[in-house]
Design a protein around this motif. Structure first.
Motif, PDB file in Angstrom:
ATOM      1  N   GLN A   1      37.981  27.327  52.275  1.00  0.00           N
ATOM      2  CA  GLN A   1      39.212  27.666  51.945  1.00  0.00           C
ATOM      3  C   GLN A   1      39.185  28.877  50.946  1.00  0.00           C
ATOM      4  OE1 GLN A   1      37.384  25.186  50.590  1.00  0.00           O
ATOM      5  NE2 GLN A   1      38.400  24.492  48.650  1.00  0.00           N
ATOM      6  N   VAL A   2      40.344  29.295  50.979  1.00  0.00           N
ATOM      7  CA  VAL A   2      40.603  30.556  50.127  1.00  0.00           C
ATOM      8  C   VAL A   2      40.744  30.118  48.615  1.00  0.00           C
ATOM      9  CG1 VAL A   2      42.230  32.466  49.677  1.00  0.00           C
ATOM     10  CG2 VAL A   2      41.996  31.732  51.985  1.00  0.00           C
ATOM     11  N   GLN A   3      40.057  30.971  48.018  1.00  0.00           N
ATOM     12  CA  GLN A   3      40.031  30.748  46.506  1.00  0.00           C
ATOM     13  C   GLN A   3      40.166  32.040  45.911  1.00  0.00           C
ATOM     14  OE1 GLN A   3      36.594  28.344  45.303  1.00  0.00           O
ATOM     15  NE2 GLN A   3      37.781  26.491  44.770  1.00  0.00           N
ATOM     16  N   LEU A   4      41.347  32.165  44.825  1.00  0.00           N
ATOM     17  CA  LEU A   4      41.297  33.347  44.050  1.00  0.00           C
ATOM     18  C   LEU A   4      41.329  32.671  42.554  1.00  0.00           C
ATOM     19  CD1 LEU A   4      44.531  34.930  45.534  1.00  0.00           C
ATOM     20  CD2 LEU A   4      42.007  35.388  46.167  1.00  0.00           C
ATOM     21  N   VAL A   5      40.207  33.406  41.891  1.00  0.00           N
ATOM     22  CA  VAL A   5      40.051  32.726  40.585  1.00  0.00           C
ATOM     23  C   VAL A   5      39.949  34.153  39.335  1.00  0.00           C
ATOM     24  CG1 VAL A   5      38.416  31.843  38.792  1.00  0.00           C
ATOM     25  CG2 VAL A   5      38.339  31.212  41.521  1.00  0.00           C
ATOM     26  N   GLU A   6      41.111  33.780  38.458  1.00  0.00           N
ATOM     27  CA  GLU A   6      41.237  34.818  37.628  1.00  0.00           C
ATOM     28  C   GLU A   6      40.458  34.563  36.400  1.00  0.00           C
ATOM     29  OE1 GLU A   6      45.490  33.802  39.551  1.00  0.00           O
ATOM     30  OE2 GLU A   6      43.667  32.738  38.966  1.00  0.00           O
ATOM     31  N   SER A   7      40.319  35.838  35.748  1.00  0.00           N
ATOM     32  CA  SER A   7      39.603  35.627  34.546  1.00  0.00           C
ATOM     33  C   SER A   7      40.049  36.813  33.604  1.00  0.00           C
ATOM     34  CB  SER A   7      38.203  35.546  34.571  1.00  0.00           C
ATOM     35  OG  SER A   7      37.650  36.554  35.187  1.00  0.00           O
ATOM     36  N   GLY A   8      39.682  36.768  32.228  1.00  0.00           N
ATOM     37  CA  GLY A   8      40.086  37.927  31.378  1.00  0.00           C
ATOM     38  C   GLY A   8      41.109  37.992  30.213  1.00  0.00           C
ATOM     39  N   GLY A   9      41.988  36.870  30.514  1.00  0.00           N
ATOM     40  CA  GLY A   9      43.052  36.806  29.624  1.00  0.00           C
ATOM     41  C   GLY A   9      42.623  36.530  28.390  1.00  0.00           C
ATOM     42  N   GLY A  10      43.805  36.308  27.397  1.00  0.00           N
ATOM     43  CA  GLY A  10      43.136  36.231  25.823  1.00  0.00           C
ATOM     44  C   GLY A  10      44.410  36.449  24.933  1.00  0.00           C
ATOM     45  N   LEU A  11      43.999  36.594  23.782  1.00  0.00           N
ATOM     46  CA  LEU A  11      45.090  36.787  22.875  1.00  0.00           C
ATOM     47  C   LEU A  11      44.570  38.106  22.185  1.00  0.00           C
ATOM     48  CD1 LEU A  11      47.483  36.193  20.556  1.00  0.00           C
ATOM     49  CD2 LEU A  11      45.527  34.784  19.300  1.00  0.00           C
ATOM     50  N   VAL A  12      45.642  39.185  22.173  1.00  0.00           N
ATOM     51  CA  VAL A  12      45.553  40.319  21.614  1.00  0.00           C
ATOM     52  C   VAL A  12      46.535  40.967  20.771  1.00  0.00           C
ATOM     53  CG1 VAL A  12      43.720  40.972  23.564  1.00  0.00           C
ATOM     54  CG2 VAL A  12      46.205  41.343  23.872  1.00  0.00           C
ATOM     55  N   GLN A  13      46.279  42.050  20.039  1.00  0.00           N
ATOM     56  CA  GLN A  13      47.582  42.677  19.457  1.00  0.00           C
ATOM     57  C   GLN A  13      48.325  43.442  20.242  1.00  0.00           C
ATOM     58  OE1 GLN A  13      45.808  43.615  15.749  1.00  0.00           O
ATOM     59  NE2 GLN A  13      46.378  41.782  14.832  1.00  0.00           N
ATOM     60  N   ALA A  14      49.416  43.770  19.784  1.00  0.00           N
ATOM     61  CA  ALA A  14      50.044  44.708  20.574  1.00  0.00           C
ATOM     62  C   ALA A  14      49.469  46.119  20.230  1.00  0.00           C
ATOM     63  CB  ALA A  14      51.656  45.242  19.689  1.00  0.00           C
TER      64      ALA A  14
END
Length: 123
Positions: A1-14
């Motif tokens: 089946q189709v899978q899309l897996v995101e990564s790279g998010g996080g907490l950063v400052q402006a």
């Protein structure tokens, strides 16, 4: 089946930068338009960026133009979202999406989407 897996998010400052990745499987990646959407708490999901099968055509929401760049590597079945000069209002869950049509994607219609990755920008 189709899978899309995101990564790279996080907490950063402006003002900081982040690069999101979305690895796709189960589909002929080079035949699909790829895009990014985001959803902030209490708000509807909104279009962020999309690019065509070859990556030659790109579209951006006005709110991210000049700061975000979408790109893709068809050899790696991966689409990226480079986010620069981040603002607190960019805080949201970011979703990767795939569809056959660029106009559909820009209108918020897509066949497949991932589970999302959280981006939080502090002021």
């Amino acid at each position: 089946q189709v899978q899309l897996v995101e990564s790279g998010g996080g907490l950063v400052q402006a003002g900081d930068s982040l690069r999101l990745s979305c690895a796709a499987s189960g589909l002929t990646f080079s035949s699909y338009v790829m895009g990014w959407f985001r959803q902030a708490p209490g708000k509807e999901r909104e279009f962020v960026a999309a690019n065509s099968w070859s990556g030659g055509s790109t579209y951006y929401a006005d709110s991210v133009k000049g700061r975000f760049t979408i790109s893709r590597d068809n050899a790696k079945n991966t689409v990226y979202l480079q986010m620069n000069r981040l603002k607190p209002e960019d805080t949201a869950v970011y979703y990767c999406a795939a569809d056959r049509g660029l106009s559909r994607m820009v209108r918020g219609i897509y066949d497949y989407w991932g589970q999302g990755t959280q981006v939080t920008v502090s002021s």
